[in-house]
Design an enzyme around this catalytic site. Structure first.
Site, PDB file in Angstrom:
ATOM      1  CG  ASP A 107      -1.879  -0.977   0.302  1.00 48.12           C
ATOM      2  OD1 ASP A 107      -1.968  -1.632  -0.603  1.00 48.12           O
ATOM      3  OD2 ASP A 107      -2.694  -0.637   0.661  1.00 48.12           O
ATOM      4  CB  THR A 108       2.418   2.550  -2.468  1.00 50.05           C
ATOM      5  OG1 THR A 108       3.271   1.435  -2.242  1.00 50.05           O
ATOM      6  CG2 THR A 108       3.038   3.499  -3.433  1.00 50.05           C
TER       7      THR A 108
END
Length: 561
Positions: free
Chosen positions: A370-371
């Site tokens: 997730d970024t």
């Protein structure tokens, strides 16, 4: 399989398109945002507003991007923070060219491949001290600022400092991810003190404060990058890691450097699509596009079985090369020019069976040799495409005392297979999933874009380009349109694709298409939430305006002035 097909049929009819809109864009959840003077698109509205505030104060796109990224590390700790890495592509209006920044960190000097072998590891753990590499984001900010910035760093970081000290209301999706992350990470010392101060993670709408992070950011604003990589902050990190059996040291932090790199591109139907070279996976998107350029995708039609099959088979081919050849180019000279060449794409294209899904495909033959995602543009024409991440959502769980952030676990992506391009070595950058992207047309900027989500990213990049160019979608619709996600390809850590992997389709694809794909041999599966989070800015050179888009899968916002 019958139960799955029924579930997929229901999902493909519910929400198959966005709400009826008079302008008639089938998948767009809203109109594009249009503005003349500046535009910001981030995954959290507070960060977007901070970027606009910086632009209105006279800061440029680079200043605004740093400010927004600092805020995102606070308000969206489930995807990024100063314990993680950063990559960026910058369009500089003065020189009329693109600049690439690789601000990813390296593995510890004192941790060796032999350590993993001697202790019986088959892979590097996902959490705890062993996957931690040097966090590169803060150095990335200062590299960007030194080369392009205009406002002082104190002014740039002050909004994040203020939100950290005074608090901010947590948005819906981030609250959900924080609760999910805490279930696993609260076992690590320091985590609860920062993210569960009242015994649980904050709920949607709850005002959350992180004064420890505010203090760390204030030190960085006043003391520069050395306030993070040297001195008390670095010592706190190193002492904490040593106490928990880790290897990241003060020397590892002090020796860290970012690298300015030349972006690489392919021409796709008259448009130049730009990515950064390895250790990231950006060229996988370019490889896919070069293979797919040999097909008339427009006539196949968006969402058709023929298009989805062809796209998936091209992805499999690119990802086998990704698994074998992408690595830190200081250690392995990935033959980028060959991998994205027309000749090589033609070779790989011959392996695609138009009627049948491949169960396995070989990596190519090499010639010797997730970024969070956000983008900002300013009144002078500067544009920044920036992506930043902790890896695995909130990262390793390693939360040094009094600093207010978690260290990344990017080192998990090293291979432990001797001789592999991405095999673990001291002071080496691991394979990276996070990639910013850019499109130019006739030497002028057109679209700055990216999306989040591990191996989803190069697949998503290619789909955005195809949606814009082949299917004629607008900037918002191109991101909102249902996505194709293929999983199970061979990985840079050493895992090998079996049974052709699994094809997952977002709601909005017709049942008859799914049925055809099953008959072609694709293994289908249902997936919720792994299709990325897209932001984009487009420059309209005719009308001299920016278009902004932020998709509905995340809590983000595009806004301009």
């Amino acid at each position: 399989m019958k139960k799955f097909i029924v579930a997929l049929l229901l999902a493909s009819t519910i929400g198959a398109t966005a709400q009826d809109r008079i302008t008639g864009h089938k998948f767009a959840t809203r109109s594009e945002v249009i503005a003349q003077h500046g535009m910001a698109a981030t995954s959290q509205p507070l960060a977007t507003q901070v970027a606009l505030d910086i632009l209105k104060k006279g800061g440029n796109a680079i200043d605004a991007a740093i400010a927004a990224n600092a805020v995102l590390g606070l308000v969206e700790p489930t995807g990024n923070g100063i314990g993680g890495d950063l990559f960026a592509i910058v369009w500089d209006s003065k020189t009329q060219k693109l600049h690439g920044l690789n601000a990813s960190g390296r593995s510890p000097y004192d941790l060796t491949l032999e350590y993993f072998k001697n202790n019986g590891y088959k892979s590097i753990p996902a959490y705890g001290p062993l996957p931690v590499s040097v966090p590169g984001a803060v150095d990335g900010w200062f590299e960007l600022h030194e080369k392009f910035g205009s406002l002082g760093m104190q002014e740039i970081l002050q909004p994040a400092i203020d939100y950290a000290n005074n608090g901010f209301p947590v948005s819906e999706l981030i609250a959900w991810y924080m609760e999910r992350g805490a279930a696993n990470l609260q076992r690590f010392p320091g985590f609860k003190e920062v993210y569960m101060p009242n015994g649980s993670t904050p709920k949607k709408g709850e005002v959350f404060k992180n004064p420890a992070l505010g203090s760390t950011l204030d030190k960085i604003a006043k003391g520069g990058r050395d306030a993070f990589y040297k001195g008390p902050v670095a010592k706190t990190i190193a002492d904490y890691m040593e106490t928990l059996g880790g290897f990241l040291s003060e020397k590892d932090l002090a020796d860290h450097t970012s690298e300015w790199v030349e972006p690489v591109s392919v021409n796709y139907r008259g448009y130049d699509v730009w990515e950064l070279p390895p250790n990231g996976q950006g060229i996988a998107a370019l490889q896919q596009l070069k293979i797919l350029e040999g097909y008339d995708l427009k006539s196949m039609g968006f969402g058709s079985a023929e298009y989805i099959h062809t796209f998936t088979e091209a992805k499999k081919l690119a990802f086998e090369d990704r698994a074998k050849f992408y690595a830190d180019m200081d250690f392995y000279k990935t033959p980028v020019d060959w991998l994205i060449s027309d000749e090589y794409a033609a070779e790989r294209r011959e392996l695609i069976n138009p009627n049948r899904a491949a169960r396995s495909v070989p990596a190519g033959r090499l010639k010797d040799g997730d970024t969070i995602y956000m983008t900002v543009a300013d009144k002078d024409g500067n544009m920044v495409s920036l992506i930043q991440s902790n890896y695995r959502g909130m990262g390793s769980g390693m939360t040094p005392p009094g600093l207010g952030f978690i260290l990344q676990d990017r080192g998990e992506l090293f291979s432990l297979e001797e001789g592999h391009a991405n095999v673990y070595a001291p002071h080496k950058r691991p394979f990276h999933t996070i990639i910013p992207a850019f499109i130019t047309k006739d030497g002028k900027p057109w679209v700055s874009f990216g999306l989040m989500g591990g191996a989803t990213q190069p697949q998503g990049h290619a789909q955005i380009v195809i949606n814009l160019i082949d299917f004629g979608m607008n900037l918002q619709e191109a991101g909102d349109a249902p996505r194709i996600l293929h999983t199970g390809s061979s990985q840079p850590t050493g895992e090998v694709m079996t049974n052709g992997g699994t094809l997952q389709l977002e709601s909005g694809i017709d049942y008859e298409v799914i049925r055809k794909l099953v008959l072609m041999g694709h293994r289908m599966s249902w997936n919720v939430g792994s299709y990325g989070g897209y932001q984009a800015i487009m420059w309209d050179d005719k009308n001299k305006v920016y278009y902004g888009a932020s998709e509905s899968r995340k809590d983000g916002q595009a806004a301009g002035y």
